[in-house]
Design an enzyme around this catalytic site. Structure first.
Site, PDB file in Angstrom:
ATOM      1  N   ASP A   1       0.862  -1.182   0.000  1.00 15.28           N
ATOM      2  CA  ASP A   1       0.000   0.000   0.000  1.00 15.28           C
ATOM      3  C   ASP A   1       0.898   1.232   0.000  1.00 15.28           C
ATOM      4  OD1 ASP A   1      -2.258   1.894   0.710  1.00 15.28           O
ATOM      5  OD2 ASP A   1      -3.324  -0.002   0.914  1.00 15.28           O
TER       6      ASP A   1
ATOM      7  N   HIS B   1       2.055   1.907  -3.218  1.00 18.18           N
ATOM      8  CA  HIS B   1       1.137   2.863  -3.824  1.00 18.18           C
ATOM      9  C   HIS B   1       1.689   4.282  -3.792  1.00 18.18           C
ATOM     10  CE1 HIS B   1      -2.587   0.071  -3.039  1.00 18.18           C
ATOM     11  NE2 HIS B   1      -1.638  -0.496  -3.754  1.00 18.18           N
TER      12      HIS B   1
END
Length: 451
Positions: free
Chosen positions: A275, A298
């Site tokens: 993430d 991310h």
């Protein structure tokens, strides 16, 4: 008269005892023990007995005497506490939670500068909270060389969303090359947060709550069940040389999440996860992120913002000298559509290298991580005073710059200076996409600015 002289001489000698050197004091003790002053002799014997008693107490509490023979470096000073002196096995099989708790309580309850030693070994612990305040401790340093492992069985955590918590302490330093291993792989299949906004959160690896003057150096976090490191309600928190590792498909394993904190810096760290490498949540001010190597993941994100009522504003963010590689986003600001009102301002992203990154620069004010979201009204998070400076590298997506601002609260004072983002595969020039924003451009602009 002679008796008065004797009394005066006796008093002078007694007073001088505390002012002579150790060698001189020893000779004086021997003289008094052999002489007529039996009371003083008895006093010294009582003092020697007190010293022996203190040493025994330190052994029982894991102090300097109790650290002798530890598998780590030799402990020094009465304010040093080794978890093995409190019964920790470090074999990776027996639960060492109680020993860690006792060692913490002894260190936190001591005075002056305290040291907590976690020598090499594999320790199965948790969930556990190391709580302050440590009222009489000036500083508390954790020397971490061991490997700490979380329970795999989620039933051990009950309703808790934390594995290890440090809270309500001033002056904590954690240093060494130790590792927090969340053993999260067996838990990730139970994470349904991508489809259920009311999902049950899995435990984070390490959370710092309401801490002041915290230093984190050289620590590693691997395979967290959820977020790796959480900084919540902290002031004056500085982390450097941190390593965070988790597979690219591990859900919600943000590397470092910062929320409701002030004067926080993270520097010279390597983060690869499933993430956001670093996420800056609501209520933060004066945050500095420098020298980060990010990927997979991310990217580095502000948000998501606006999901909950009464969120605090984000004020003052600097992200610079970072390299982002192979991530699904680069630099991202994300706010929920249909959001509660708040603001984020004075944010600078500079000297960033993108290597095969999708969405290298993105403002997304319609953020929705689920398959669908209700969007009755535009986002009410107001974004302003945003600077992208010297952003270079390659984009794996055709759109390299996305400035998708809210119709209800258009972005203000967005500036792009010297942006050069080529497509990873070569060929055509990347594109820009803009909505509800009048950006300002200077220097090199590849892709071309929005018309």
């Amino acid at each position: 008269m002679r008796n008065e002289v004797k009394i005066k001489v006796f008093l002078i000698c007694f007073i001088c005892l505390d002012f002579v050197n150790i060698e001189g004091r020893t000779r004086k003790e021997e003289h008094l023990i052999k002489g007529e002053e039996g009371i003083i002799s008895t006093l010294f014997k009582q003092q020697e007995g007190s010293v022996r008693t203190t040493e025994m107490q330190l052994k029982e509490k894991g102090g300097a005497a109790g650290c002798a023979g530890s598998s780590s470096k030799k402990c020094a000073g009465s304010n040093t506490f080794n978890v093995k002196s409190f019964g920790a096995h470090g074999d990776g099989r027996k639960d060492d939670s109680n020993a860690f708790q006792l060692a913490w309580e002894a260190a936190c309850g001591s005075k002056g500068d305290a040291n907590l030693v976690i020598p090499r070994g594999t320790y199965l612990i948790g969930p556990i909270t190391f709580s302050g305040p440590c009222d009489n401790v000036k500083s508390l340093t954790i020397h971490m060389q061991g490997l700490l492992k979380a329970p795999k069985d989620l039933r051990r955590f009950g309703a808790s969303t934390d594995w290890i918590v440090f809270g309500w302490v001033k002056g904590l330093t954690m240093t060494g090359n130790g590792t927090f291993d969340g053993q999260g792989a067996s838990s990730w299949p139970y994470n349904n947060c991508s489809t259920n906004k009311n999902c049950k959160l899995l435990p984070s690896n390490v959370k710092f709550v309401s801490m002041t003057k915290t230093r984190l150096r050289g620590i590693t976090s691997t395979d967290s069940k959820f977020f790796h490191i959480v900084v919540l309600d902290c002031n004056d928190f500085h982390g450097t040389g941190i390593k965070i590792k988790a597979p690219a498909n591990s859900p919600n394993t943000d590397g470092i999440h910062i929320e409701r904190s002030a004067s926080v810096s993270v520097s010279h760290s390597v983060i690869g996860t499933g993430d956001d490498c670093i996420s800056i949540g609501q209520g933060n001010s004066h945050i500095t992120i420098t020298g980060i190597s990010c990927g997979p993941g991310h990217g580095i994100s502000v948000g998501s913002l606006g999901r909950y009522p009464n969120e605090g504003d984000v004020k003052g963010l600097l992200v610079e000298d970072c390299t982002i590689s192979g991530t699904s986003n680069g630099i991202r600001i994300k706010t929920w559509a249909n959001s509660h009102p708040s603001a984020a301002s004075n944010m600078t992203f500079k000297d960033i290298v993108m290597d095969n990154v999708s969405n290298p620069i993105i403002i997304d004010q319609t953020y929705c991580p689920y398959s669908s979201c209700s969007s009755l009204v535009p986002s009410r998070v107001k974004l302003s005073d945003i600077f992208f400076q010297n952003i270079k590298g390659t984009s794996s997506s055709n759109v390299a710059v996305t400035l998708e601002c809210s119709e209800g609260a258009p972005c203000q004072n967005v500036n792009l200076e010297d942006v050069h983002l080529d497509l990873s595969g070569g060929g055509n020039v990347a594109k820009s996409l803009c909505q509800n924003v009048q950006a300002k451009y200077s220097g090199t602009q590849i892709p071309p600015p929005c018309e």
